[in-house]
Design a protein around this motif. Sequence first.
Motif, short mmCIF file in Angstrom:
data_model
loop_
_atom_site.label_atom_id
_atom_site.label_comp_id
_atom_site.label_asym_id
_atom_site.label_seq_id
_atom_site.Cartn_x
_atom_site.Cartn_y
_atom_site.Cartn_z
N ASN A 195 12.36 -46.95 40.16
CA ASN A 195 13.03 -45.96 38.60
C ASN A 195 13.61 -45.90 37.62
O ASN A 195 13.45 -45.86 36.43
CB ASN A 195 12.82 -44.44 38.97
CG ASN A 195 11.76 -44.25 40.04
OD1 ASN A 195 10.19 -44.66 39.67
ND2 ASN A 195 11.64 -43.89 41.30
N ALA A 199 13.52 -45.96 33.91
CA ALA A 199 14.74 -45.34 33.40
C ALA A 199 15.33 -46.13 31.48
O ALA A 199 16.01 -45.52 30.99
CB ALA A 199 15.85 -44.14 34.20
N THR A 299 8.37 -42.63 27.69
CA THR A 299 9.90 -41.80 28.10
C THR A 299 10.00 -41.54 29.24
O THR A 299 8.66 -41.32 30.15
CB THR A 299 9.60 -40.53 27.17
OG1 THR A 299 9.56 -40.70 25.85
CG2 THR A 299 10.57 -39.29 27.14
N PHE A 300 10.83 -41.44 29.55
CA PHE A 300 11.08 -41.42 31.42
C PHE A 300 11.12 -39.99 31.95
O PHE A 300 12.40 -39.96 31.21
CB PHE A 300 12.36 -42.77 31.87
CG PHE A 300 11.71 -42.53 33.24
CD1 PHE A 300 11.30 -43.12 34.01
CD2 PHE A 300 13.00 -41.70 34.10
CE1 PHE A 300 10.66 -43.13 35.81
CE2 PHE A 300 12.86 -42.13 35.54
CZ PHE A 300 11.68 -42.59 36.23
N ASP A 301 10.99 -39.04 32.90
CA ASP A 301 11.45 -37.73 32.57
C ASP A 301 13.02 -38.59 34.25
O ASP A 301 12.41 -38.99 35.64
CB ASP A 301 10.79 -37.35 33.40
CG ASP A 301 11.08 -36.15 33.91
OD1 ASP A 301 12.67 -35.69 33.87
OD2 ASP A 301 10.03 -35.01 33.80
N GLN A 303 14.76 -36.24 35.75
CA GLN A 303 15.03 -35.28 36.70
C GLN A 303 13.86 -35.26 37.19
O GLN A 303 14.31 -34.61 38.36
CB GLN A 303 14.99 -34.24 35.42
CG GLN A 303 15.99 -33.52 34.75
CD GLN A 303 16.34 -32.15 34.33
OE1 GLN A 303 15.22 -31.63 34.39
NE2 GLN A 303 17.22 -31.75 33.78
N LYS A 304 13.09 -35.98 37.04
CA LYS A 304 11.71 -35.59 38.23
C LYS A 304 12.08 -36.79 39.09
O LYS A 304 11.30 -36.21 39.98
CB LYS A 304 10.61 -35.93 37.43
CG LYS A 304 9.06 -36.17 38.01
CD LYS A 304 8.18 -37.18 37.47
CE LYS A 304 6.68 -37.24 38.31
NZ LYS A 304 6.29 -37.59 38.04
#
Length: 315
Positions: A195, A199, A299-301, A303-304
């Motif tokens: 991840n 990001a 777009t990478f979240d 917070q998720k």
Amino acid sequence: MSNKLKIGLALGGGGARGFAHIGVLKILNDAGINPEIVVGTSMGAVTGALYCQHQTAAAAEEKLRRVILNSRPDADKLNVYPENEKGDHFFDHITQVIKQRIVINVSVSKKSLLPAEQLEQSVDDLIEETLIEKLPVTYAAMASDLKTGKGIVLKRGSLRKAIIASSAIPGFFPPVPWNDYLLIDGEATDLIPVNACRALGADYVIAIDVQRNIETKREPKHSIDMFVRASRITSYHLAKASLNSADFVLQPDTSDVDWTEFDRLQEIISAGEWEARAKISQLKQQLTDFNNQAIRAQTFDMQKFHLEFADKNNK
């Protein structure tokens, strides 16, 4: 945005088994596959930094050989653990220390069982100091923040300090202050930082997993055994979840290598070469198909996935 596919490489932790990353990278380089983004956890952070500094796996391997094999045949520059504390996972080491009653004597007054200098010297021997953002290949080290529980992506600041933070096994080495964070080994949150690669903008992520499988074991004898086993299971399944989100997974066969056996450098690197060579045709075809689909990173979240960039340089 450029039409060129941006390839990311997620390098998992695993002690000496992480040398297999270099073997994989040698085959990728030979095939013309040169990752533009490299993120590593623990030993993955070390080998990833070596690659990004030297820009080829062959040069990174040569540096490893000079430090580990030529300087000290017993490879004790990186073997910071006593010989009687070997095991597959850092909780195995904790178990040994508890059994020896060392923790009872020092845990109430110290944050670690080993001095920071041992880890710092190992990193200094291998890695030239620079700012992460000045590396010729985009790089980040994965660490974990004791305060918030978040995975912290270190993409700016001191390269050596970032690697030390990513490798600071809790209880054995002291946590590393970094701005408002208190950082420990990235394995606590992200053993295989897929991840974090996304990001940083990777369109396609290749993950290299050097952990051992979970073997069936006898029934735990006491509470410490249960704690260690439960922690190992948690780590294993978190890593599997990360692998499921990768686009391609390579798993060198290093199952018979203890994570402190740094003197087995050549066979560990060879294991990485064998795995990559066996799957390189499949990887190249998948990359071609993926590139033709014109799929690019969205777009990478952060917070998720409970991740955070340490955007400021460390203090």
